[in-house]
Design a protein around this motif. Structure first.
Motif, PDB file in Angstrom:
ATOM      1  N   VAL A  70       0.829  -1.273   0.018  1.00  0.00           N
ATOM      2  CA  VAL A  70       0.030   0.010  -0.238  1.00  0.00           C
ATOM      3  C   VAL A  70       1.049   1.260  -0.027  1.00  0.00           C
ATOM      4  O   VAL A  70       2.114   1.143   0.307  1.00  0.00           O
ATOM      5  CB  VAL A  70      -1.014   0.054   1.333  1.00  0.00           C
ATOM      6  N   ASN A  71       0.006   2.373  -0.376  1.00  0.00           N
ATOM      7  CA  ASN A  71       1.041   3.552  -0.248  1.00  0.00           C
ATOM      8  C   ASN A  71       1.238   4.294   1.023  1.00  0.00           C
ATOM      9  O   ASN A  71       0.721   3.627   1.983  1.00  0.00           O
ATOM     10  CB  ASN A  71       0.191   4.809  -1.254  1.00  0.00           C
ATOM     11  N   PRO A  72       2.051   5.121   1.340  1.00  0.00           N
ATOM     12  CA  PRO A  72       2.689   5.550   2.534  1.00  0.00           C
ATOM     13  C   PRO A  72       1.308   6.177   3.389  1.00  0.00           C
ATOM     14  O   PRO A  72       0.318   6.580   2.955  1.00  0.00           O
ATOM     15  CB  PRO A  72       3.641   6.610   2.241  1.00  0.00           C
ATOM     16  N   VAL A  73       1.616   5.834   4.629  1.00  0.00           N
ATOM     17  CA  VAL A  73       0.615   6.451   5.585  1.00  0.00           C
ATOM     18  C   VAL A  73       0.508   7.994   5.526  1.00  0.00           C
ATOM     19  O   VAL A  73       1.750   8.679   5.411  1.00  0.00           O
ATOM     20  CB  VAL A  73       0.864   6.038   7.132  1.00  0.00           C
ATOM     21  N   LEU A 104       2.305   1.906  11.957  1.00  0.00           N
ATOM     22  CA  LEU A 104       1.810   0.592  11.937  1.00  0.00           C
ATOM     23  C   LEU A 104       0.271   0.360  12.764  1.00  0.00           C
ATOM     24  O   LEU A 104      -0.180  -0.459  12.409  1.00  0.00           O
ATOM     25  CB  LEU A 104       2.940  -0.249  12.672  1.00  0.00           C
ATOM     26  N   ARG A 105       0.080   1.370  13.554  1.00  0.00           N
ATOM     27  CA  ARG A 105      -1.158   1.311  14.165  1.00  0.00           C
ATOM     28  C   ARG A 105      -2.196   1.599  13.304  1.00  0.00           C
ATOM     29  O   ARG A 105      -3.492   1.447  13.454  1.00  0.00           O
ATOM     30  CB  ARG A 105      -1.141   1.917  15.297  1.00  0.00           C
ATOM     31  N   ALA A 106      -1.961   2.286  12.099  1.00  0.00           N
ATOM     32  CA  ALA A 106      -3.030   2.616  11.209  1.00  0.00           C
ATOM     33  C   ALA A 106      -3.552   1.091  10.595  1.00  0.00           C
ATOM     34  O   ALA A 106      -4.523   1.334   9.577  1.00  0.00           O
ATOM     35  CB  ALA A 106      -2.624   3.612  10.309  1.00  0.00           C
ATOM     36  N   ALA A 114       7.084  -4.100   7.118  1.00  0.00           N
ATOM     37  CA  ALA A 114       7.338  -2.482   7.232  1.00  0.00           C
ATOM     38  C   ALA A 114       8.396  -2.539   6.244  1.00  0.00           C
ATOM     39  O   ALA A 114       9.534  -3.042   6.326  1.00  0.00           O
ATOM     40  CB  ALA A 114       7.711  -2.296   8.588  1.00  0.00           C
ATOM     41  N   LEU A 115       8.270  -1.555   5.388  1.00  0.00           N
ATOM     42  CA  LEU A 115       9.320  -1.454   3.978  1.00  0.00           C
ATOM     43  C   LEU A 115       9.922  -0.235   4.633  1.00  0.00           C
ATOM     44  O   LEU A 115       9.349   0.833   4.333  1.00  0.00           O
ATOM     45  CB  LEU A 115       8.757  -1.548   2.545  1.00  0.00           C
ATOM     46  N   CYS A 116      11.221  -0.206   5.177  1.00  0.00           N
ATOM     47  CA  CYS A 116      12.002   0.947   5.538  1.00  0.00           C
ATOM     48  C   CYS A 116      12.928   1.434   4.417  1.00  0.00           C
ATOM     49  O   CYS A 116      13.908   0.541   4.136  1.00  0.00           O
ATOM     50  CB  CYS A 116      12.841   0.615   6.915  1.00  0.00           C
ATOM     51  N   GLU A 131       6.433  -3.426  16.916  1.00  0.00           N
ATOM     52  CA  GLU A 131       4.910  -3.475  17.073  1.00  0.00           C
ATOM     53  C   GLU A 131       4.404  -4.661  16.744  1.00  0.00           C
ATOM     54  O   GLU A 131       4.903  -5.487  15.816  1.00  0.00           O
ATOM     55  CB  GLU A 131       4.450  -2.427  15.614  1.00  0.00           C
ATOM     56  N   PRO A 132       3.354  -4.964  17.664  1.00  0.00           N
ATOM     57  CA  PRO A 132       2.831  -6.339  17.589  1.00  0.00           C
ATOM     58  C   PRO A 132       2.223  -6.720  16.016  1.00  0.00           C
ATOM     59  O   PRO A 132       2.533  -7.888  15.833  1.00  0.00           O
ATOM     60  CB  PRO A 132       1.838  -6.229  18.461  1.00  0.00           C
ATOM     61  N   ASN A 133       1.945  -5.902  15.233  1.00  0.00           N
ATOM     62  CA  ASN A 133       1.533  -6.402  13.898  1.00  0.00           C
ATOM     63  C   ASN A 133       2.208  -6.293  12.970  1.00  0.00           C
ATOM     64  O   ASN A 133       2.005  -6.784  11.881  1.00  0.00           O
ATOM     65  CB  ASN A 133       0.343  -5.571  13.494  1.00  0.00           C
ATOM     66  N   THR A 134       3.620  -6.024  13.323  1.00  0.00           N
ATOM     67  CA  THR A 134       4.790  -6.037  12.331  1.00  0.00           C
ATOM     68  C   THR A 134       5.047  -7.579  12.404  1.00  0.00           C
ATOM     69  O   THR A 134       5.487  -8.106  13.408  1.00  0.00           O
ATOM     70  CB  THR A 134       5.841  -5.191  12.669  1.00  0.00           C
ATOM     71  N   VAL A 135       5.150  -8.180  11.184  1.00  0.00           N
ATOM     72  CA  VAL A 135       5.455  -9.794  10.929  1.00  0.00           C
ATOM     73  C   VAL A 135       6.859  -9.813  10.094  1.00  0.00           C
ATOM     74  O   VAL A 135       7.535 -10.831  10.302  1.00  0.00           O
ATOM     75  CB  VAL A 135       4.384 -10.588  10.470  1.00  0.00           C
ATOM     76  N   GLY A 136       7.047  -8.591   9.448  1.00  0.00           N
ATOM     77  CA  GLY A 136       8.559  -8.816   8.716  1.00  0.00           C
ATOM     78  C   GLY A 136       8.805  -7.216   8.619  1.00  0.00           C
ATOM     79  O   GLY A 136       8.202  -6.349   8.773  1.00  0.00           O
TER      80      GLY A 136
END
Length: 278
Positions: A70-73, A104-106, A114-116, A131-136
């Motif tokens: 997806v596009n950036p927050v 990530l909370r969004a 998370a693509l850094c 963050e809890p919902n970060t899996v990779g």
């Protein structure tokens, strides 16, 4: 609690506005990344979302092997991407240009890669990974250098510049410290399969669990790098059997001292071969 990320090792990007490629990309890779971001021109993004939704009518892709970038927050396109995603079964999302834990909370309710790929994202990689919902965690070389005002992530010999290597290592360490998977960046020189193989082999040896691809021809090369040679598998099995027989933390094997870290390397080799470790 989000399940661990197990897709890979070859993840293949596919522009979300090219629905005729969806099935082919899924068939040729270990997981497909439907891309709403950089692979789609701004004016084509609405059509890309429609294409993903329309494709569901034909059965869709396997949600267990599908990622949506997806596009950036903070952008309008991000909000529209989420509206479209809510109407799909796809729950693994790659967040482009992830820069903070708050972003990530969004994406609560989604498993997020998370693509850094900006300076802020690299600096905040540890907080993002926690963050809890970060899996990779994945890193992006060219967007990173662009965010720095640089010109290229690589030297004339094809190797990464020092700042890119620092970013790569930072994301890898942040991911693993948080118990999350790490995904290596794409290799943009598509005809250079030898260079891709060398970089993929380094990714394996360094601890990356997967590598992203931008062309179907790259998939087999990445898989080759991640698949241990038969002799390596045999050596790992022999070593682990010797460890069981030794029954101690440190022992000698073929003239070498063997301890815990060496045994973990052998176990990792067997996992990549799809065989149970000891």
């Amino acid at each position: 609690m989000h399940a661990p990320f197990t897709m890979g090792p070859a993840l293949l990007f596919c522009p979300a506005d090219r629905p005729e490629r969806f099935g082919k990309a899924a068939d040729r890779s270990d997981a497909v990344i439907l891309d709403f971001e950089d692979a789609v021109a701004p004016g084509d993004k609405p059509g890309a979302r429609d294409a993903v939704l329309e494709q569901l009518g034909a059965g869709g892709l396997d949600p267990e092997r599908t990622i949506v970038r997806v596009n950036p927050v903070g952008t309008r396109d991000f909000e529209l991407d989420l509206q479209a995603l809510e109407r799909t079964p796809y729950r693994t999302v790659m967040l482009a240009k992830a820069e903070s834990a708050e972003q990530l909370r969004a994406l609560a309710g989604y498993s997020v890669i998370a693509l850094c790929e900006t300076a802020a994202g690299i600096v905040n990689a540890s907080a993002i990974a926690a963050e809890p919902n970060t899996v990779g965690m994945m890193w992006g070389a060219e967007d990173l250098l662009a965010s720095l005002g640089g010109l290229s992530s690589r030297n004339d010999d094809g190797g990464y510049r020092a700042v890119a290597l620092h970013a790569r290592s930072t994301v890898l360490l942040a991911a693993k410290a948080a118990g999350k998977e790490a995904i290596d960046s794409v290799y943009v020189n598509i005809p250079d399969l030898a260079g891709l193989l060398a970089e993929s082999a380094d990714a394996v040896a360094s601890g990356f669990g997967a590598k992203a691809c931008i062309h179907p021809n790259q998939v087999a090369v990445v898989r080759e790098a991640y698949s241990p040679a038969p002799e390596a598998v045999a050596q790992a099995e022999e070593l682990l059997q010797a460890a069981v027989a030794a029954g101690s933390g440190v022992f000698q094997f073929k003239g070498k001292m063997i301890d815990g870290p060496v045994l973990k390397h052998a176990e990792a080799t067997l996992r990549r071969a799809g065989r149970p470790a000891r």
